[in-house]
Scaffold this motif. Structure first.
Motif, PDB file in Angstrom:
ATOM      1  N   ALA A 195       2.404 -43.787   5.720  1.00  0.00           N
ATOM      2  CA  ALA A 195       3.022 -44.414   4.711  1.00  0.00           C
ATOM      3  C   ALA A 195       3.024 -43.575   3.241  1.00  0.00           C
ATOM      4  CB  ALA A 195       2.353 -45.678   4.508  1.00  0.00           C
ATOM      5  N   THR A 196       1.644 -42.806   3.211  1.00  0.00           N
ATOM      6  CA  THR A 196       1.423 -42.126   2.116  1.00  0.00           C
ATOM      7  C   THR A 196       2.439 -40.866   1.949  1.00  0.00           C
ATOM      8  OG1 THR A 196      -1.028 -42.622   2.028  1.00  0.00           O
ATOM      9  CG2 THR A 196      -0.409 -40.670   0.870  1.00  0.00           C
ATOM     10  N   ALA A 197       2.547 -40.240   3.021  1.00  0.00           N
ATOM     11  CA  ALA A 197       3.614 -39.194   3.297  1.00  0.00           C
ATOM     12  C   ALA A 197       4.965 -39.326   2.739  1.00  0.00           C
ATOM     13  CB  ALA A 197       3.416 -38.511   4.761  1.00  0.00           C
ATOM     14  N   LYS A 198       5.324 -40.565   3.241  1.00  0.00           N
ATOM     15  CA  LYS A 198       6.612 -41.062   2.834  1.00  0.00           C
ATOM     16  C   LYS A 198       6.787 -41.150   1.246  1.00  0.00           C
ATOM     17  CE  LYS A 198       7.911 -43.225   7.383  1.00  0.00           C
ATOM     18  NZ  LYS A 198       8.310 -44.104   8.200  1.00  0.00           N
ATOM     19  N   LEU A 199       5.650 -42.031   0.858  1.00  0.00           N
ATOM     20  CA  LEU A 199       5.775 -42.166  -0.462  1.00  0.00           C
ATOM     21  C   LEU A 199       5.877 -40.927  -1.331  1.00  0.00           C
ATOM     22  CD1 LEU A 199       5.575 -44.048  -2.759  1.00  0.00           C
ATOM     23  CD2 LEU A 199       3.012 -43.999  -2.622  1.00  0.00           C
ATOM     24  N   ALA A 200       4.798 -40.004  -0.857  1.00  0.00           N
ATOM     25  CA  ALA A 200       4.895 -38.600  -1.688  1.00  0.00           C
ATOM     26  C   ALA A 200       6.198 -37.857  -1.346  1.00  0.00           C
ATOM     27  CB  ALA A 200       3.854 -37.739  -0.833  1.00  0.00           C
ATOM     28  N   GLN A 201       6.920 -37.920  -0.470  1.00  0.00           N
ATOM     29  CA  GLN A 201       8.159 -37.331  -0.265  1.00  0.00           C
ATOM     30  C   GLN A 201       9.250 -38.003  -1.331  1.00  0.00           C
ATOM     31  OE1 GLN A 201      10.115 -37.719   3.633  1.00  0.00           O
ATOM     32  NE2 GLN A 201      11.800 -36.388   3.214  1.00  0.00           N
ATOM     33  N   LYS A 202       9.214 -39.124  -1.468  1.00  0.00           N
ATOM     34  CA  LYS A 202      10.191 -40.002  -2.170  1.00  0.00           C
ATOM     35  C   LYS A 202       9.849 -39.654  -3.874  1.00  0.00           C
ATOM     36  CE  LYS A 202      11.037 -44.109   0.527  1.00  0.00           C
ATOM     37  NZ  LYS A 202      11.035 -45.446   0.853  1.00  0.00           N
ATOM     38  N   ASN A 210       4.684 -32.929  -7.869  1.00  0.00           N
ATOM     39  CA  ASN A 210       4.812 -31.445  -7.525  1.00  0.00           C
ATOM     40  C   ASN A 210       4.898 -31.034  -5.712  1.00  0.00           C
ATOM     41  OD1 ASN A 210       2.123 -30.974  -6.623  1.00  0.00           O
ATOM     42  ND2 ASN A 210       1.642 -31.092  -9.036  1.00  0.00           N
ATOM     43  N   ARG A 211       5.294 -30.096  -5.465  1.00  0.00           N
ATOM     44  CA  ARG A 211       5.284 -29.496  -4.076  1.00  0.00           C
ATOM     45  C   ARG A 211       3.915 -29.639  -3.606  1.00  0.00           C
ATOM     46  NH1 ARG A 211       8.950 -24.835  -2.875  1.00  0.00           N
ATOM     47  NH2 ARG A 211       8.255 -25.245  -0.760  1.00  0.00           N
ATOM     48  N   LEU A 212       3.188 -28.980  -4.345  1.00  0.00           N
ATOM     49  CA  LEU A 212       1.517 -29.036  -3.766  1.00  0.00           C
ATOM     50  C   LEU A 212       0.964 -30.197  -3.652  1.00  0.00           C
ATOM     51  CD1 LEU A 212      -1.013 -27.436  -3.475  1.00  0.00           C
ATOM     52  CD2 LEU A 212      -1.597 -27.869  -5.777  1.00  0.00           C
ATOM     53  N   ASP A 213       1.210 -31.199  -4.325  1.00  0.00           N
ATOM     54  CA  ASP A 213       0.644 -32.626  -3.739  1.00  0.00           C
ATOM     55  C   ASP A 213       1.444 -33.116  -2.664  1.00  0.00           C
ATOM     56  OD1 ASP A 213      -1.351 -32.457  -5.627  1.00  0.00           O
ATOM     57  OD2 ASP A 213      -0.010 -33.309  -7.242  1.00  0.00           O
ATOM     58  N   GLN A 214       2.485 -32.823  -2.634  1.00  0.00           N
ATOM     59  CA  GLN A 214       3.502 -33.238  -1.492  1.00  0.00           C
ATOM     60  C   GLN A 214       3.110 -32.845  -0.117  1.00  0.00           C
ATOM     61  OE1 GLN A 214       7.789 -33.571  -1.718  1.00  0.00           O
ATOM     62  NE2 GLN A 214       7.446 -32.854  -3.871  1.00  0.00           N
ATOM     63  N   ALA A 215       2.779 -31.334  -0.128  1.00  0.00           N
ATOM     64  CA  ALA A 215       2.340 -30.617   1.058  1.00  0.00           C
ATOM     65  C   ALA A 215       0.754 -31.196   1.531  1.00  0.00           C
ATOM     66  CB  ALA A 215       2.198 -29.128   0.697  1.00  0.00           C
ATOM     67  N   ARG A 216      -0.034 -31.489   0.570  1.00  0.00           N
ATOM     68  CA  ARG A 216      -1.234 -32.209   0.845  1.00  0.00           C
ATOM     69  C   ARG A 216      -1.142 -33.442   1.475  1.00  0.00           C
ATOM     70  NH1 ARG A 216      -4.104 -30.875  -5.052  1.00  0.00           N
ATOM     71  NH2 ARG A 216      -4.845 -28.692  -4.619  1.00  0.00           N
ATOM     72  N   GLU A 217      -0.388 -34.138   1.216  1.00  0.00           N
ATOM     73  CA  GLU A 217      -0.159 -35.539   1.798  1.00  0.00           C
ATOM     74  C   GLU A 217       0.329 -35.398   3.321  1.00  0.00           C
ATOM     75  OE1 GLU A 217      -1.719 -37.962   0.858  1.00  0.00           O
ATOM     76  OE2 GLU A 217      -2.102 -36.814  -0.926  1.00  0.00           O
ATOM     77  N   GLN A 218       1.493 -34.462   3.103  1.00  0.00           N
ATOM     78  CA  GLN A 218       2.114 -34.138   4.801  1.00  0.00           C
ATOM     79  C   GLN A 218       1.278 -33.566   5.470  1.00  0.00           C
ATOM     80  OE1 GLN A 218       5.145 -34.905   5.572  1.00  0.00           O
ATOM     81  NE2 GLN A 218       5.896 -35.807   3.682  1.00  0.00           N
ATOM     82  N   GLU A 223      -2.333 -33.580  10.423  1.00  0.00           N
ATOM     83  CA  GLU A 223      -3.637 -33.364  10.887  1.00  0.00           C
ATOM     84  C   GLU A 223      -4.308 -34.705  11.801  1.00  0.00           C
ATOM     85  OE1 GLU A 223      -5.931 -31.912   7.834  1.00  0.00           O
ATOM     86  OE2 GLU A 223      -5.172 -29.912   8.082  1.00  0.00           O
ATOM     87  N   THR A 224      -4.011 -35.890  11.021  1.00  0.00           N
ATOM     88  CA  THR A 224      -4.610 -37.055  11.560  1.00  0.00           C
ATOM     89  C   THR A 224      -3.601 -37.515  12.956  1.00  0.00           C
ATOM     90  OG1 THR A 224      -5.067 -38.016   9.261  1.00  0.00           O
ATOM     91  CG2 THR A 224      -4.594 -39.575  11.215  1.00  0.00           C
ATOM     92  N   THR A 225      -2.397 -36.967  12.771  1.00  0.00           N
ATOM     93  CA  THR A 225      -1.829 -37.481  14.096  1.00  0.00           C
ATOM     94  C   THR A 225      -2.139 -36.440  15.277  1.00  0.00           C
ATOM     95  OG1 THR A 225       0.511 -37.904  12.911  1.00  0.00           O
ATOM     96  CG2 THR A 225       0.529 -37.300  15.088  1.00  0.00           C
ATOM     97  N   ALA A 226      -2.414 -35.249  15.118  1.00  0.00           N
ATOM     98  CA  ALA A 226      -3.003 -34.267  16.057  1.00  0.00           C
ATOM     99  C   ALA A 226      -4.468 -34.997  16.422  1.00  0.00           C
ATOM    100  CB  ALA A 226      -3.198 -32.747  15.362  1.00  0.00           C
ATOM    101  N   GLU A 227      -5.215 -35.238  15.294  1.00  0.00           N
ATOM    102  CA  GLU A 227      -6.624 -35.782  15.895  1.00  0.00           C
ATOM    103  C   GLU A 227      -6.476 -37.101  16.756  1.00  0.00           C
ATOM    104  OE1 GLU A 227      -8.654 -36.350  12.258  1.00  0.00           O
ATOM    105  OE2 GLU A 227      -8.980 -34.305  11.840  1.00  0.00           O
ATOM    106  N   LEU A 228      -5.402 -37.870  16.292  1.00  0.00           N
ATOM    107  CA  LEU A 228      -5.106 -39.051  17.232  1.00  0.00           C
ATOM    108  C   LEU A 228      -4.794 -38.865  18.532  1.00  0.00           C
ATOM    109  CD1 LEU A 228      -5.087 -42.149  17.465  1.00  0.00           C
ATOM    110  CD2 LEU A 228      -2.730 -41.976  16.562  1.00  0.00           C
ATOM    111  N   ALA A 229      -3.981 -37.675  18.856  1.00  0.00           N
ATOM    112  CA  ALA A 229      -3.711 -37.406  20.073  1.00  0.00           C
ATOM    113  C   ALA A 229      -4.746 -37.128  20.945  1.00  0.00           C
ATOM    114  CB  ALA A 229      -2.548 -36.215  20.113  1.00  0.00           C
ATOM    115  N   THR A 230      -5.506 -36.017  20.267  1.00  0.00           N
ATOM    116  CA  THR A 230      -6.773 -35.529  20.886  1.00  0.00           C
ATOM    117  C   THR A 230      -7.596 -36.470  21.243  1.00  0.00           C
ATOM    118  OG1 THR A 230      -6.582 -33.451  19.698  1.00  0.00           O
ATOM    119  CG2 THR A 230      -8.589 -33.960  20.807  1.00  0.00           C
ATOM    120  N   ALA A 231      -7.865 -37.410  20.394  1.00  0.00           N
ATOM    121  CA  ALA A 231      -8.690 -38.564  20.689  1.00  0.00           C
ATOM    122  C   ALA A 231      -8.098 -39.493  21.853  1.00  0.00           C
ATOM    123  CB  ALA A 231      -9.031 -39.474  19.425  1.00  0.00           C
TER     124      ALA A 231
END
Length: 475
Positions: A195-202, A210-218, A223-231
């Motif tokens: 949800a945060t990544a989508k908000l940052a994109q909008k 700015n692009r830096l903060d957008q990239a941080r949220e993305q 990373e959370t998605t990868a950690e969830l798959a590993t878990a």
């Protein structure tokens, strides 16, 4: 002939004594499993059973289904494993086989009867012979005692196998429940990050971010998605390990587990005499003690037979028919033995003594190791309890206060949404660490029980080496 006649009463006494020992040797109704049940029941509080009939299998099957019908606790998982693990069942049948070997070693040797008939040139010669191994009869009490010690060792080994399985199941249960708890936590974090990544994109599309903060949220979402798959993968592997230990398959694989690990106990265990308890209760140490006793008995056997390695007594009844029809009968004894000209038994006596010394030193080494393992396990237990309690009493409550305060400041527009998100990530890290701390405590609790009672895999090689020394054979 006179010396042989004097030997006969001794032979008769040996035969009578051997018959008495043979009458005492009998199979137990449970194949020796009663001792295993007593030892393991004091530690685990669980039932052990050997599947020998269809009725046994049906009873254990019904009990397993009842246990699997509700969320599976660690205690229930241990009981399911004790009922269904086929490796454990093989160990129990191996115990029954050891009992059969013990009974066989306690029986006197069967006598050998031979009949010979030779005819030719009008003459007929017939010979009947009954032979018995006097050395086997003479050493039967010592061999029977050694066999009983070996069977006692086999019972302790079966109990040790049971306790190790119970400890492994508890560890596997703790790991899979903790892994599932982590999966649930990361699932919540991924939803929030998405949800945060989508908000940052909008916001980026409107120029408010700015692009830096957008990239941080993305990247946080990625990373959370990868950690969830590993878990999820690790949780699935942990569940499969638990399934293997419990011996389940087919329709039984759909059992449910608790959503989270149990709460910490109010106070930790107090073990002021942990070393003494471990030395008194560790089964692998008891096996080593019995091995030392068996080797001492074996040494006595070697000393008793060092000058005689083969002694056979044969009772003869020979009948010869002469060509003229006369019948000549011959009766007597035939004694054979080896003369110790070159080897007087010193080699075998030295071998037995050195084997005993090896077992003694390994027993002492094992005792030192057991004491160290017990101390280390208790220190780890207390440290894990203190760490998990610290997270429960200090870290998580403070994180909750920070979260509530940040929500208030966000509502009053004192902080923006991204400051709130940074705090949420920090709270997520603390919750993950708290789950790990509770998991480590329950693992340490299982290790402490194993270190005191049995179930520690380390040191198994020493126990196996000690138990591998065999009674010297009498050729």
């Amino acid at each position: 002939m006179q010396g042989i006649i004097k030997l006969a009463p001794r032979v008769a006494a040996l035969v009578v004594a051997a018959s008495g020992l043979a009458g005492c040797a009998s199979f137990s109704p449970d194949g020796g499993l009663g001792v295993v049940a007593d030892i393991t029941g004091r530690t685990t509080g669980k039932e052990v059973a050997s599947v020998r009939t269809d009725d046994d299998a049906a009873r254990l099957r019904d009990a397993t289904r009842r246990l699997l019908s509700r969320p599976l606790s660690a205690d229930a998982a241990v009981q399911v494993a004790l009922f269904n693990n086929k490796g454990l069942q093989a160990a129990y049948h191996q115990l029954a086989l050891s009992e059969a070997d013990t009974i066989e070693a306690s029986l006197p040797p069967n006598p050998t009867f031979s009949l010979m008939r030779i005819s030719g040139d009008g003459a007929l010669e017939a010979e009947r012979q009954v032979a018995g191994d006097i050395l086997a009869l003479a050493t039967l009490p010592l061999r029977s005692e050694i066999a009983r010690e070996r069977f006692r060792q086999a019972q302790l080994k079966a109990a040790l196998t049971t306790l190790r399985l119970a400890a492994d199941v508890r560890r596997a249960h703790v790991r899979v429940v903790a892994a599932n708890e982590l999966v649930a936590l990361l699932g919540e974090a991924q939803s929030a990050a998405e949800a945060t990544a989508k908000l940052a994109q909008k916001l980026g599309e409107t120029g408010a971010l700015n692009r830096l903060d957008q990239a941080r949220e993305q990247v946080f979402y990625a990373e959370t998605t990868a950690e969830l798959a590993t878990a999820r993968r690790m949780a699935a592997s942990a569940r499969e390990r638990l399934i293997r230990l419990m011996g389940l398959w087919g329709d039984d694989l759909g059992f449910r587990l608790p959503d989270r690990l149990p709460a910490l106990p109010r106070r930790p265990l107090s073990q002021p005499f942990v070393e003494r308890d471990a030395v008194a209760h560790r089964i692998d140490l008891q096996i080593a003690r019995l091995e030392l006793t068996a080797l001492a008995t074996s040494l006595q056997l070697t000393e008793a037979t060092r000058f005689v390695t083969l002694l056979d007594l044969a009772g003869l009844d020979r009948k010869t028919v002469e060509p003229d029809g006369r019948v000549i009968r011959e009766r007597g004894y035939d004694v054979q033995f080896q003369i110790p000209v070159f080897d007087g038994g010193e080699v075998r006596a030295r071998q037995a003594a050195e084997t005993y010394n090896i077992a003694f030193n390994r027993l002492t080494e094992r005792a030192v190791t057991v004491r160290s393992e017990a101390r280390d396990a208790y220190r780890s237990y207390r440290a894990a309890y203190d760490i998990a309690g610290h997270y429960a009493r200090e870290v998580l409550p403070l994180r909750q206060i920070i979260s509530e305060e940040m929500q208030l400041r966000y509502s009053s527009m004192q902080v923006d949404i991204f400051a709130l998100l940074v705090e949420a990530r920090q709270r997520l890290a603390s919750r993950r660490a708290a789950i790990d701390a509770v998991r480590d405590f329950f693992l340490a609790d299982a290790e402490l029980s194993a270190a005191i009672n049995g179930g520690v895999v380390s040191g198994e090689d020493n126990a196996q080496q000690t138990a591998s020394a065999l009674v010297p054979a009498n050729d």
